[in-house]
Design a protein around this motif. Structure first.
Motif, PDB file in Angstrom:
ATOM      1  N   CYS A  14      42.084  12.561  32.823  1.00 18.41           N
ATOM      2  CA  CYS A  14      41.818  11.969  31.570  1.00 18.41           C
ATOM      3  C   CYS A  14      40.373  11.371  31.792  1.00 18.41           C
ATOM      4  CB  CYS A  14      42.787  10.867  31.351  1.00 18.41           C
ATOM      5  SG  CYS A  14      42.530   9.941  30.121  1.00 18.41           S
ATOM      6  N   PHE A  15      39.967  10.829  32.800  1.00 18.69           N
ATOM      7  CA  PHE A  15      38.634  10.035  32.908  1.00 18.69           C
ATOM      8  C   PHE A  15      37.471  10.766  33.468  1.00 18.69           C
ATOM      9  CE2 PHE A  15      40.630   6.260  31.169  1.00 18.69           C
ATOM     10  CZ  PHE A  15      41.738   6.051  31.759  1.00 18.69           C
ATOM     11  N   ARG A  16      37.946  11.730  34.294  1.00 16.06           N
ATOM     12  CA  ARG A  16      36.909  12.469  34.832  1.00 16.06           C
ATOM     13  C   ARG A  16      36.817  13.999  34.391  1.00 16.06           C
ATOM     14  NH1 ARG A  16      35.136   8.393  35.951  1.00 16.06           N
ATOM     15  NH2 ARG A  16      34.900   7.217  37.795  1.00 16.06           N
ATOM     16  N   GLY A  17      37.872  14.600  34.137  1.00 18.27           N
ATOM     17  CA  GLY A  17      38.058  15.977  33.771  1.00 18.27           C
ATOM     18  C   GLY A  17      38.856  16.841  34.570  1.00 18.27           C
ATOM     19  N   PRO A  18      38.807  18.134  34.327  1.00 19.60           N
ATOM     20  CA  PRO A  18      39.833  19.061  35.004  1.00 19.60           C
ATOM     21  C   PRO A  18      39.445  18.882  36.594  1.00 19.60           C
ATOM     22  CG  PRO A  18      38.612  20.190  33.189  1.00 19.60           C
ATOM     23  CD  PRO A  18      38.005  18.858  33.178  1.00 19.60           C
ATOM     24  N   ILE A  19      40.624  19.036  37.294  1.00 17.00           N
ATOM     25  CA  ILE A  19      40.571  19.085  38.543  1.00 17.00           C
ATOM     26  C   ILE A  19      40.408  20.417  39.259  1.00 17.00           C
ATOM     27  CG2 ILE A  19      42.150  18.550  40.668  1.00 17.00           C
ATOM     28  CD1 ILE A  19      43.588  16.410  39.056  1.00 17.00           C
ATOM     29  N   PRO A  20      39.323  20.924  40.019  1.00 19.30           N
ATOM     30  CA  PRO A  20      39.345  22.224  40.497  1.00 19.30           C
ATOM     31  C   PRO A  20      40.389  22.767  41.067  1.00 19.30           C
ATOM     32  CG  PRO A  20      37.434  20.727  41.087  1.00 19.30           C
ATOM     33  CD  PRO A  20      38.459  19.997  40.564  1.00 19.30           C
ATOM     34  N   VAL A  21      40.536  24.099  40.766  1.00 20.96           N
ATOM     35  CA  VAL A  21      41.928  24.809  41.115  1.00 20.96           C
ATOM     36  C   VAL A  21      42.031  24.755  42.817  1.00 20.96           C
ATOM     37  CG1 VAL A  21      42.996  27.088  41.362  1.00 20.96           C
ATOM     38  CG2 VAL A  21      41.847  26.309  39.386  1.00 20.96           C
ATOM     39  N   GLY A  22      43.315  24.320  43.097  1.00 21.79           N
ATOM     40  CA  GLY A  22      43.369  24.375  44.710  1.00 21.79           C
ATOM     41  C   GLY A  22      43.026  23.034  45.414  1.00 21.79           C
ATOM     42  N   LEU A  23      42.354  22.070  44.617  1.00 27.52           N
ATOM     43  CA  LEU A  23      42.164  20.892  45.212  1.00 27.52           C
ATOM     44  C   LEU A  23      43.311  19.888  44.955  1.00 27.52           C
ATOM     45  CD1 LEU A  23      38.464  20.603  44.804  1.00 27.52           C
ATOM     46  CD2 LEU A  23      39.576  21.671  46.648  1.00 27.52           C
ATOM     47  N   VAL A  24      43.553  19.011  45.857  1.00 20.57           N
ATOM     48  CA  VAL A  24      44.395  17.969  45.656  1.00 20.57           C
ATOM     49  C   VAL A  24      43.362  16.451  45.520  1.00 20.57           C
ATOM     50  CG1 VAL A  24      46.269  18.725  46.959  1.00 20.57           C
ATOM     51  CG2 VAL A  24      44.639  17.375  48.187  1.00 20.57           C
ATOM     52  N   PRO A  53      40.283   6.148  38.823  1.00 20.74           N
ATOM     53  CA  PRO A  53      39.330   7.466  38.832  1.00 20.74           C
ATOM     54  C   PRO A  53      38.369   7.181  39.964  1.00 20.74           C
ATOM     55  CG  PRO A  53      39.175   6.699  36.792  1.00 20.74           C
ATOM     56  CD  PRO A  53      40.442   5.871  37.199  1.00 20.74           C
ATOM     57  N   ASP A  54      37.916   5.943  40.087  1.00 16.26           N
ATOM     58  CA  ASP A  54      36.860   5.468  40.978  1.00 16.26           C
ATOM     59  C   ASP A  54      37.487   5.808  42.394  1.00 16.26           C
ATOM     60  OD1 ASP A  54      35.341   3.074  38.944  1.00 16.26           O
ATOM     61  OD2 ASP A  54      35.008   5.235  39.017  1.00 16.26           O
ATOM     62  N   HIS A  55      38.584   5.501  42.492  1.00 16.82           N
ATOM     63  CA  HIS A  55      39.170   5.579  44.001  1.00 16.82           C
ATOM     64  C   HIS A  55      39.804   6.873  44.540  1.00 16.82           C
ATOM     65  CE1 HIS A  55      40.015   1.098  44.008  1.00 16.82           C
ATOM     66  NE2 HIS A  55      38.864   1.435  43.827  1.00 16.82           N
ATOM     67  N   LEU A  56      39.767   7.982  43.186  1.00 14.63           N
ATOM     68  CA  LEU A  56      40.272   9.348  43.490  1.00 14.63           C
ATOM     69  C   LEU A  56      38.990  10.249  43.572  1.00 14.63           C
ATOM     70  CD1 LEU A  56      42.833   9.180  40.611  1.00 14.63           C
ATOM     71  CD2 LEU A  56      43.355   8.754  43.273  1.00 14.63           C
ATOM     72  N   GLU A  57      39.314  11.242  44.571  1.00 17.34           N
ATOM     73  CA  GLU A  57      38.475  12.036  44.739  1.00 17.34           C
ATOM     74  C   GLU A  57      39.138  13.315  45.083  1.00 17.34           C
ATOM     75  OE1 GLU A  57      36.358  11.483  48.509  1.00 17.34           O
ATOM     76  OE2 GLU A  57      34.792  12.972  47.930  1.00 17.34           O
ATOM     77  N   PRO A  58      38.654  14.737  44.324  1.00 18.11           N
ATOM     78  CA  PRO A  58      39.412  15.808  44.832  1.00 18.11           C
ATOM     79  C   PRO A  58      38.938  16.594  45.921  1.00 18.11           C
ATOM     80  CG  PRO A  58      38.201  16.124  42.571  1.00 18.11           C
ATOM     81  CD  PRO A  58      37.650  14.912  43.361  1.00 18.11           C
ATOM     82  N   VAL A  59      39.763  16.808  46.997  1.00 21.71           N
ATOM     83  CA  VAL A  59      39.578  17.344  48.394  1.00 21.71           C
ATOM     84  C   VAL A  59      40.492  18.381  48.437  1.00 21.71           C
ATOM     85  CG1 VAL A  59      38.817  15.293  49.278  1.00 21.71           C
ATOM     86  CG2 VAL A  59      40.944  15.749  49.410  1.00 21.71           C
ATOM     87  N   THR A  60      40.228  19.165  49.506  1.00 19.28           N
ATOM     88  CA  THR A  60      41.164  20.404  49.956  1.00 19.28           C
ATOM     89  C   THR A  60      42.438  19.617  50.522  1.00 19.28           C
ATOM     90  OG1 THR A  60      40.431  20.594  52.165  1.00 19.28           O
ATOM     91  CG2 THR A  60      39.443  22.036  50.511  1.00 19.28           C
ATOM     92  N   HIS A  61      43.570  20.437  50.467  1.00 17.53           N
ATOM     93  CA  HIS A  61      44.748  19.751  51.186  1.00 17.53           C
ATOM     94  C   HIS A  61      44.752  19.691  52.569  1.00 17.53           C
ATOM     95  CE1 HIS A  61      48.980  19.137  50.688  1.00 17.53           C
ATOM     96  NE2 HIS A  61      49.113  19.964  51.788  1.00 17.53           N
ATOM     97  N   TYR A  62      43.905  20.276  53.242  1.00 17.46           N
ATOM     98  CA  TYR A  62      43.999  20.257  54.687  1.00 17.46           C
ATOM     99  C   TYR A  62      42.778  18.688  54.920  1.00 17.46           C
ATOM    100  CZ  TYR A  62      41.913  20.640  59.144  1.00 17.46           C
ATOM    101  OH  TYR A  62      41.673  20.517  60.678  1.00 17.46           O
ATOM    102  N   GLU A  63      41.826  18.597  54.025  1.00 17.63           N
ATOM    103  CA  GLU A  63      41.074  17.436  54.324  1.00 17.63           C
ATOM    104  C   GLU A  63      41.859  16.302  53.938  1.00 17.63           C
ATOM    105  OE1 GLU A  63      36.737  16.001  52.816  1.00 17.63           O
ATOM    106  OE2 GLU A  63      37.467  17.691  52.010  1.00 17.63           O
ATOM    107  N   ASN A  64      42.511  16.340  52.896  1.00 10.11           N
ATOM    108  CA  ASN A  64      43.738  15.491  52.462  1.00 10.11           C
ATOM    109  C   ASN A  64      44.457  14.907  53.552  1.00 10.11           C
ATOM    110  OD1 ASN A  64      44.278  13.237  50.520  1.00 10.11           O
ATOM    111  ND2 ASN A  64      46.056  14.656  50.267  1.00 10.11           N
TER     112      ASN A  64
END
Ligand SMILES: [Zn+2]
Ligand SMILES: [Zn+2]
Length: 160
Positions: free
Chosen positions: A59-69, A82-93
């Motif tokens: 909603c606030f940042r835009g679409p989440i790249p496919v495959g990222l959590v 949204p400032d506390h959220l960051e798309p990362v790979t599942h492994y990294e998460n």
């Protein structure tokens, strides 16, 4: 399924379930929370996920790249800022969350195998990877394998 037009705009639905936490800056989710995961639930919405933090990010940042959590940098699972959220790979998460570290540590700290045999030097099969293999269980599996093979040979007349 309800009419799309009857839905409230997502921002309004999000805002009505958010309680800002002044010290951490977290936006705590006061809607329903999944008991197992600890994540906020928004329910059906226009975004790709019913998870509140994912919907908030989109909603606030835009679409989440496919495959990222979405990783919670603040480690507060019910936070949807949204400032506390960051798309990362599942492994990294998982690494960030210490999941793998904790699992590895727990495994190393075990004193018995899954069947309850003591991990003592005389009961360990040498292994290159450093993982401890119980000799009793290892032998039992080997015996089961051999007898299974014997049955197969007998049934199919292999090598007879
Ligand atoms: Zn937060
Ligand atoms: Zn064992």
């Amino acid at each position: 399924m309800g009419r799309r037009g009857a839905w409230k705009p997502i921002t309004e639905r999000l805002w009505s379930k958010i309680m800002p936490e002044p010290n951490s800056g977290c936006w705590l989710w006061v809607g329903s929370i999944d008991k197992n995961t600890g994540y906020g639930h928004l329910g059906k919405n226009e975004y790709s996920s019913a998870l509140a933090h994912r919907a908030s990010y989109e909603c606030f940042r835009g679409p989440i790249p496919v495959g990222l959590v979405i990783d919670h940098k603040c480690r507060v699972k019910s936070c949807v800022n949204p400032d506390h959220l960051e798309p990362v790979t599942h492994y990294e998460n998982n690494v960030r969350g210490g999941v793998y570290d904790a699992a590895a540590k727990e495994k190393k700290s075990r004193t018995h195998c899954r069947k309850g045999h003591l991990y003592e030097p005389s009961n360990l099969v040498p292994s290159k990877s450093g993982t401890r293999v119980c000799r009793i269980c290892h032998r039992a599996i080997a015996i089961a394998f051999v007898s299974r093979r014997r049955v197969l040979i007998k049934e199919n007349n292999y090598g007879a």
